[in-house]
Design a protein around this motif. Structure first.
Motif, PDB file in Angstrom:
ATOM      1  N   VAL A  76       0.875  -1.174   0.000  1.00  9.38           N
ATOM      2  CA  VAL A  76       0.000   0.000   0.000  1.00  9.38           C
ATOM      3  C   VAL A  76       0.912   1.223   0.000  1.00  9.38           C
ATOM      4  N   GLU A 129      -6.231   7.556  -5.683  1.00 13.47           N
ATOM      5  CA  GLU A 129      -5.154   7.069  -4.820  1.00 13.47           C
ATOM      6  C   GLU A 129      -4.678   5.695  -5.290  1.00 13.47           C
ATOM      7  N   TYR A 130      -5.633   4.796  -5.565  1.00 11.57           N
ATOM      8  CA  TYR A 130      -5.270   3.449  -6.028  1.00 11.57           C
ATOM      9  C   TYR A 130      -4.526   3.505  -7.358  1.00 11.57           C
ATOM     10  N   GLU A 131      -5.044   4.281  -8.311  1.00 12.81           N
ATOM     11  CA  GLU A 131      -4.422   4.320  -9.644  1.00 12.81           C
ATOM     12  C   GLU A 131      -3.009   4.876  -9.577  1.00 12.81           C
ATOM     13  N   THR A 133      -0.949   4.669  -6.949  1.00 15.10           N
ATOM     14  CA  THR A 133      -0.102   3.667  -6.299  1.00 15.10           C
ATOM     15  C   THR A 133       0.167   2.491  -7.235  1.00 15.10           C
ATOM     16  N   ALA A 134      -0.865   2.033  -7.931  1.00 12.68           N
ATOM     17  CA  ALA A 134      -0.689   0.911  -8.858  1.00 12.68           C
ATOM     18  C   ALA A 134       0.271   1.282  -9.980  1.00 12.68           C
ATOM     19  N   VAL A 143      -6.044  -2.141  -1.115  1.00 10.44           N
ATOM     20  CA  VAL A 143      -6.736  -0.901  -0.782  1.00 10.44           C
ATOM     21  C   VAL A 143      -7.463  -1.062   0.548  1.00 10.44           C
ATOM     22  N   LEU A 181     -13.373   0.754  -7.691  1.00 12.54           N
ATOM     23  CA  LEU A 181     -11.989   0.314  -7.532  1.00 12.54           C
ATOM     24  C   LEU A 181     -11.706  -0.930  -8.372  1.00 12.54           C
ATOM     25  N   ALA A 186      -8.318  -2.856  -9.084  1.00 13.69           N
ATOM     26  CA  ALA A 186      -8.001  -3.350  -7.738  1.00 13.69           C
ATOM     27  C   ALA A 186      -8.498  -4.787  -7.565  1.00 13.69           C
TER      28      ALA A 186
END
Length: 354
Positions: A76, A129-131, A133-134, A143, A181, A186
């Motif tokens: 994460v 945030e996810y995109e 980090t990925a 996540v 997500l 995700a």
């Protein structure tokens, strides 16, 4: 037992056995990120929202790479963009408002939100945030999301007849967010419900919330539930009915006194076992962590065991947090090698074939 964990095995994994290694979520923020927030709030500083966004991006990139350097299978960003686990989401959910900090214990204050109207979903909370980090990460990304029961329980309810109906509406919003997500790629979602262990009689409410959260989510998406600080015997075995793949439990802090709770009846889900203590500012040795991992094998077979810290580690010194992660990974790989060679006698029940 979940059938979706194998997707997180690295292609170059050195052992036949695979103990999935990950973190719960939070990680110490670099000191300069806190200084950046101070600059943002200083009217005399030449530091605006663009610079604040750049600082958070830099921190997220740095900590994601730190997790990868430690060797974690799933990473994460250390929740670099989040201030507090309820407040962060309440700012993003229509129906919440803030009226100032509330004293919670000692000299600590919490900006406890109030629900003043029916909650509704406006814009995504975590997809950006996810995109980010990925895109930064070479490893799969998990996540963490604060669960609806905790979002309800840790807020003032001024709009609903009871906390239960508020929690169910929030669960529907969490489901909507997870669908977005999943569309973004995700495959590993963790629902954080620390309030469950402090109010264990409400486990049926949490179960219904999770049913709503999991509705329509594809089977290849791994859903975990993180619960900490409580008497697990008051929620076990009822939690095995929850529609989640993995239970992430704090056990190292209590020196595994509660481990036997999960031995009867058989633990049928995956177990994410806390093997380093998030409350102790000392790095456990690789040997200590290996012994802790072996305790987990008393409850579940290797194919159901995930290895992680007890909780988020944001309150630790950063070098201590990193040392715990790195030793955790090394210990997991050592235990895998011992399993491969037959040096460990697995006492946990072998799962029945699906």
């Amino acid at each position: 037992m979940s059938g979706n964990r194998e997707q997180f095995r690295p292609e170059d994994h050195p052992n036949d056995h695979f103990l999935l290694t990950t973190v719960v979520g939070s990680y110490p923020k670099p000191k300069w990120l806190d200084r950046s927030k101070d600059l943002l709030e200083d009217d005399d500083a030449d530091f605006g929202e663009d610079e604040w966004t750049e600082a958070k991006d830099d921190a997220a990139r740095l900590i994601t790479e730190e997790h990868e350097r430690a060797g974690l299978d799933v990473v994460v960003d250390g929740e670099m963009r989040r201030n507090e686990m309820v407040e962060f989401f309440a700012h993003r959910i229509d129906g919440y408002e803030f009226n100032g900090p509330v004293k919670v214990w000692g000299h600590n204050y919490f900006d406890k939100p109030s629900v003043v109207d029916e909650v509704s979903y406006d814009e995504s909370w975590l997809v950006d945030e996810y995109e980010f980090t990925a895109d930064v990460a070479d490893h799969p990304v998990k996540v963490p999301i604060t669960g609806p029961y905790t979002l309800a329980n840790w807020s003032f309810n001024e709009a609903y007849d009871d906390e239960e109906s508020l929690a169910y509406d929030l669960a529907d919003l969490v489901n909507e967010e997870i669908e977005k997500l999943v569309d973004a790629g995700a495959r590993y979602i963790q629902i954080d419900e620390p309030a469950l262990a402090t109010t264990p009689d409400d486990h049926a409410i949490v179960g219904e919330c999770l049913e709503r959260i999991a509705a329509g989510i594809p089977d290849d998406v791994r859903i975990g539930l993180h619960v900490c600080y409580g008497d697990y015997s008051r929620i076990y075995p009822e939690i095995l009915e929850f529609p989640v793949d993995e239970f992430d439990l704090e056990l190292a802090n209590g020196d595994y006194d509660q481990l036997s709770v999960f031995e009867d009846p058989e633990f049928t889900a995956d177990l994410a076992l806390g093997v380093v203590d998030a409350h102790v500012a000392e790095v456990e040795s690789v040997e200590e962590i290996e012994a802790n991992i072996r305790k987990g094998l008393e409850v579940v077979p290797p194919e159901q065991l995930t290895v992680s810290p007890d909780c988020g580690v944001k309150l630790l010194p950063r070098e201590v947090a990193y040392g715990k992660m790195a030793n955790l990974v090394e210990a997991a790989r050592n235990v895998e090698a011992d399993l491969d060679s037959g040096d460990i006698d697995v006492s946990a029940p072998t799962p029945a074939d699906d």
